[in-house]
Design an enzyme around this catalytic site. Structure first.
Site, short mmCIF file in Angstrom:
data_model
loop_
_atom_site.label_atom_id
_atom_site.label_comp_id
_atom_site.label_asym_id
_atom_site.label_seq_id
_atom_site.Cartn_x
_atom_site.Cartn_y
_atom_site.Cartn_z
N LYS A 1 -12.47 -48.47 58.53
CA LYS A 1 -12.75 -49.80 57.97
C LYS A 1 -13.13 -50.62 59.49
O LYS A 1 -13.36 -51.67 59.66
CB LYS A 1 -12.22 -51.06 56.78
CG LYS A 1 -11.32 -49.55 56.21
CD LYS A 1 -10.66 -50.80 55.61
CE LYS A 1 -10.03 -49.98 54.43
NZ LYS A 1 -11.13 -50.33 52.59
N LYS B 1 -8.10 -57.02 54.85
CA LYS B 1 -8.06 -55.37 54.43
C LYS B 1 -6.95 -54.16 54.38
O LYS B 1 -7.01 -54.59 55.76
CB LYS B 1 -9.47 -54.04 53.80
CG LYS B 1 -9.88 -54.27 54.98
CD LYS B 1 -11.56 -54.27 55.37
CE LYS B 1 -12.60 -54.89 55.16
NZ LYS B 1 -13.00 -54.36 54.21
N LYS C 1 -15.30 -60.43 46.46
CA LYS C 1 -14.51 -62.10 46.00
C LYS C 1 -15.26 -63.18 47.74
O LYS C 1 -15.14 -64.63 47.69
CB LYS C 1 -12.99 -61.99 46.61
CG LYS C 1 -12.49 -60.63 45.75
CD LYS C 1 -10.66 -60.40 46.34
CE LYS C 1 -11.46 -58.99 45.32
NZ LYS C 1 -9.61 -58.09 45.63
C1 26V Z 1 -4.85 -41.76 47.64
C2 26V Z 1 -3.56 -41.32 47.58
C3 26V Z 1 -3.05 -40.45 48.27
C4 26V Z 1 -2.55 -40.05 47.99
C5 26V Z 1 -0.76 -40.81 48.10
C6 26V Z 1 -1.33 -42.37 46.91
C7 26V Z 1 -2.53 -42.64 47.05
C8 26V Z 1 -3.12 -43.99 47.11
C9 26V Z 1 -4.32 -44.50 46.68
C10 26V Z 1 -5.35 -42.85 47.09
C11 26V Z 1 -6.69 -43.03 47.03
C12 26V Z 1 -6.96 -44.90 47.43
C13 26V Z 1 -8.46 -44.98 47.24
C14 26V Z 1 -9.08 -45.86 47.42
O1 26V Z 1 -8.11 -47.27 47.27
N1 26V Z 1 -10.32 -45.73 47.16
C15 26V Z 1 -10.53 -47.91 47.18
O2 26V Z 1 -11.70 -47.43 45.81
C16 26V Z 1 -11.59 -49.61 45.31
C17 26V Z 1 -11.51 -49.38 44.09
O3 26V Z 1 -12.81 -48.48 44.26
C18 26V Z 1 -12.88 -49.32 46.88
O4 26V Z 1 -13.97 -50.40 46.27
C19 26V Z 1 -12.69 -49.23 47.96
O5 26V Z 1 -13.38 -48.81 48.57
C20 26V Z 1 -11.74 -47.58 48.22
O6 26V Z 1 -11.79 -47.38 49.65
#
Ligand code: 26V
Length: 797
Positions: free
Chosen positions: A538, A532, A644
């Site tokens: 994590k 991950k 998974k």
């Molecule tokens: C935030 C940002 C901030 C600006 C720059 C680019 C960017 C890209 C992504 C994010 C937020 C990421 C949030 C994320 O990936 N959350 C994950 O989502 C999964 C699907 O729901 C979940 O299984 C994970 O627990 C969670 O961490």
């Protein structure tokens, strides 16, 4: 019949090789053959794709529009052959043509247009919507460079650019006729009583369509990715004067918009380019949606009956104000009607509670880049306050000179959802407590899922074959049928076949590890996998500290009755996340020392293959014995890797966090290695400022580990390398690594004991697969269709 089909496939492949690629077979490269096979598969997707589009139009079906800044797709060729039911025929055809199917499949670069869980979820959702016959478009950005490639130099992460578009690929259709002007900056003027935005800059969003075919090719939807192009004509006059750089300037400026994926999902950063990317995606999508709607309808007020728009996190949450702008400024709808119409279309999924990852924009930046939207947001804010007079003064979209995208998305949506039961509760209680009180029916839960086509059928052929042999076909799109395996887990023959399938995957992985990492591992050892993104929450640190402790224990008693283990790590750190990079360095440092230790030998190996991505996950997941899901409780929104591993017969060692809670519930406590503080206990523990010191002082094992790190046992070239880390463990430790350490060590010992009893272990593993049906993304999408989108399948029952 089969021969005939193989013959047809072969002739199609050769036709594409000759006429599409212009290559004569004797001179064709691996790439040429892969492209020829890909085009052959694509031809077969185009038919259901057209049929789906025609049916949607003919029946005037409601459509779902999924807006996401990220799609972590991986490879498409094998996935296409699986969903078309042509996997084995394609392999035979390629063999007949003297080509190795596996080599062709692995020649395809991953489409890595995402960072992690959020992007991979969007890819699973696209596949499930196609499988369920839910008419849908996915909208995203066609990044020229996907997520960076990771290398290790001296154990440290080094990033290099990713270039998946270097070679043309077979899956997309450029649609230059579908292009929209996207504005930025400029001024707002009042004309005939209407506010009009006069942008100061413009770029063109140009569509590239990839068909997404569902299971058995019954339905196909479109993933439409926007590329940025200049709106101004090429400046021939400047070029002719010899000013080549200036002549190319508008093009270069526009292209930066879709040049790179932001690789930092740990912290929000107020980067103007990121805001522009978000608006670029959203505005292009909404213009496209309205164009399609108007082609069949005239009453824009009826939009919500025909259109559902889902915002994947807050990144596209400018959709609220932009849809209002298009409906009112451009199409003349009164402001409040436009607001109601937009809200009835929009839904918002939250994916993180981490405060540092929640998007906020300085009103200065926002008002500069999107002046009209800034005004609209102020009006939404005052409308919300007026219609909800009990709103506390500190609640709102614009506060302290910032635009809060979470509040904007919440207020502009008719439904807001979290991604696991626990997470949705925390969204209610901690993230939006006041808004939840005002709108108690708005926040709902839709627990994540993963597509069993890619994550079981495709990546784990030995197990998929055994499942079909045991319970027949049909589980692929009805995963609850895996329950039918349960009666077999007491059957010695089935269990041993289950063990054979797992071992086959482990042997294959061991070979790959040998090639990729130069480490020899014993396929009979317990394969313990944590893959991950690298984040403090994590807790890869907890895992590597336990590994050090295990190494120390084996050295102190090398003839003990140890269960051999291979600790497998995988994952990337955000380029600017120093603490995560330090953890990567530590894992690699510990691996160097441990793997070279003759005393521990095969009893403990550590491997960390560089550049973890979707394709690497497809190798690791089927070969895992133990799934590490050890985040600090309350921090992991859901996790999808956990699902998974469960599906592929790896029990979890984990905390009560995210969807682990539901995994535990489905599989039963006796088939899950649970440990650690609960989310509520975490909050209480942090109130004690001395928690980490106390936890270390109470654990001799952890003190020993701290001592080894402090002495530089794993960094002989720089003994003080981990002094900072040790100091932080003693004095801050926000993620409670120390507090959970002993419980984790104990849970690992339980896993050893369980693994030592082969039949007991196999039964646990098989029950994990048998009880994983709930975690199909088909179940998740059915939930969205029913609870949020109010849309039905277009497939005849
Ligand atoms: C935030 C940002 C901030 C600006 C720059 C680019 C960017 C890209 C992504 C994010 C937020 C990421 C949030 C994320 O990936 N959350 C994950 O989502 C999964 C699907 O729901 C979940 O299984 C994970 O627990 C969670 O961490």
């Amino acid at each position: 019949m089969i021969d005939l089909t193989v013959a047809t496939l072969k002739s199609d492949i050769l036709r594409h090789l000759t006429y599409t690629l212009g290559k004569d077979a004797p001179n064709a490269s691996l790439y040429d053959w892969r492209m020829a096979l890909s085009f052959t598969m694509r031809d077969r997707i185009v038919e259901p794709w057209f049929a789906s589009t025609r049916r949607t139009w003919a029946e005037d079906h409601k459509r779902v529009y999924y807006l996401s800044m990220e799609y972590l797709i991986g490879r498409l060729l094998e996935d296409a052959t699986i969903n078309l039911g042509l996997r084995d025929l394609a392999e035979t055809a390629m063999n007949d043509l003297g080509q190795d199917f596996r080599a062709l499949v692995e020649d395809e670069p991953d489409a890595a247009l995402g960072n992690g869980g959020l992007g991979r979820l969007a890819a699973c959702f696209m596949e499930s919507m196609a499988t369920l016959g839910c008419p849908a478009y996915g909208y995203g950005i066609r990044y020229e460079h996907g997520l960076f490639r990771q290398r290790f130099e001296g154990g440290q992460q080094v990033e290099t650019p990713e270039d998946w578009l270097n070679q043309p690929h077979a899956w997309e259709f450029p649609r230059p006729e579908a292009a929209y002007t996207i504005g930025f900056k400029g001024t707002v003027e009042s004309r005939d009583g209407r506010d009009m935005w006069l942008p100061g800059e413009t770029v063109l969003a140009s569509a590239h369509d990839t068909p997404v075919v569902g299971w058995q090719g019954k339905w196909a939807n479109t993933l439409r990715l926007w590329g940025a192009m200049p709106t101004t004509q090429f400046d021939l006059e400047r070029f002719n004067r010899g000013d080549y750089a200036a002549a190319a300037e508008p093009e270069a400026l526009a292209r930066t918009l879709s040049r790179v994926l932001y690789p930092d999902d740990t912290t929000y950063q107020g980067k103007e380019l990121r805001l522009k990317q978000e608006f670029f995606l959203t505005s292009a999508a909404l213009q496209d949606i309205l164009r399609r709607y108007k082609a069949g309808h005239s009453d824009l007020r009826a939009l919500p009956e025909h259109v559902a728009i889902q915002m994947n996190d807050t990144h596209p949450s400018i959709a609220g104000p932009e849809l209002i702008r298009l409906l009112s400024d451009v199409h003349g709808m009164p402001f409040e009607d436009a607001l109601d119409t937009a809200r009835a279309c929009l839904g918002y999924t939250n994916h993180t509670l981490l405060p540092e990852a929640l998007e906020r924009w300085a009103t200065y930046t926002f008002g500069n880049v999107l002046p009209r939207h800034m005004q609209i947001i102020e009006r939404i804010d005052s409308w919300h306050r007026r219609t909800n007079p009990n709103t506390p003064h500190y609640v709102g979209i614009v506060k302290h000179h910032e635009v809060r995208m979470g509040e904007l998305a919440f207020i502009m949506s008719h439904k807001v959802n979290g991604v696991s039961a626990l997470h949705s509760d925390l969204v209610k209680q901690n993230l939006f407590p006041e808004l939840h009180l005002l709108h108690p029916d708005r926040i709902i839960n839709e627990t994540n899922g993963v597509t069993p086509r890619r994550w079981l059928k495709m990546c784990n052929r030995p197990l998929a074959g055994l499942i079909s042999q045991t319970i027949g076909d049909g589980w692929e799109d009805d995963l609850d049928r895996l329950k039918g395996l349960e009666p077999h887990v007491t059957d010695a023959g089935f269990l041993s076949a289950f063990g054979v399938a797992k071992r086959q995957n482990k042997v294959a992985l061991a070979h790959w590890i040998e090639r990729d990492c130069g480490v020899t591992v014993d396929p009979d050892a317990l394969f313990d996998v944590q893959v991950k993104r690298i984040h403090e929450y994590k807790r890869q640190l907890l895992n590597i500290l336990e590994t050090i402790s295990r190494w120390d224990a084996i050295r102190k008693n090398p003839t003990g009755n140890w269960v051999p283990r291979v600790k497998i790590f995988g994952g990337k750190s955000a380029p600017g996340y120093a603490v995560a990079k330090e953890i990567i360095h530590l894992i690699n440092d510990v691996a160097s020392v441990v793997n070279a230790d003759p005393l521990t030998g095969d009893l403990l190996k550590i491997v960390y293959p560089a550049n973890y991505n979707v394709s690497m996950a497809e190798r690791l997941v089927p070969a895992a014995d133990l799934s590490e899901q050890i985040s600090t409780a309350g921090k992991e929104a859901s996790g999808t890797g956990n699902m998974k591993f469960m599906m592929n017969g790896a029990p979890t060692i984990g905390t009560l966090d995210g969807a682990n809670v539901e995994i535990l519930q489905e599989v039963g406590a006796e088939n899950f290695f649970l440990f650690g503080l609960t989310a509520a206990e975490v909050v209480v523990r942090r109130q004690d400022a001395e928690h980490s010191r106390k936890a270390i002082e109470a654990s001799q094992k952890l003190q020993d580990v701290m001592q080894m790190l402090a002495e530089g046992r794993f960094s002989p070239d720089q003994r003080d390398r981990y002094h900072g880390l040790v100091h932080r463990m003693w004095h801050s430790d926000y993620f409670l690594v120390a507090s959970d350490f002993d419980a984790y060590v104990a849970a690992q010992a339980e896993a050893d004991a369980a693994y030592a009893n082969r039949n007991h272990w196999l039964k646990m593993a098989a029950l994990n697969t048998a009880r994983s049906g709930f975690f199909s993304s088909d179940r998740t999408i059915r939930g969205y269709m029913r609870d949020i989108w109010s849309v039905e399948s277009a497939l005849q029952p």
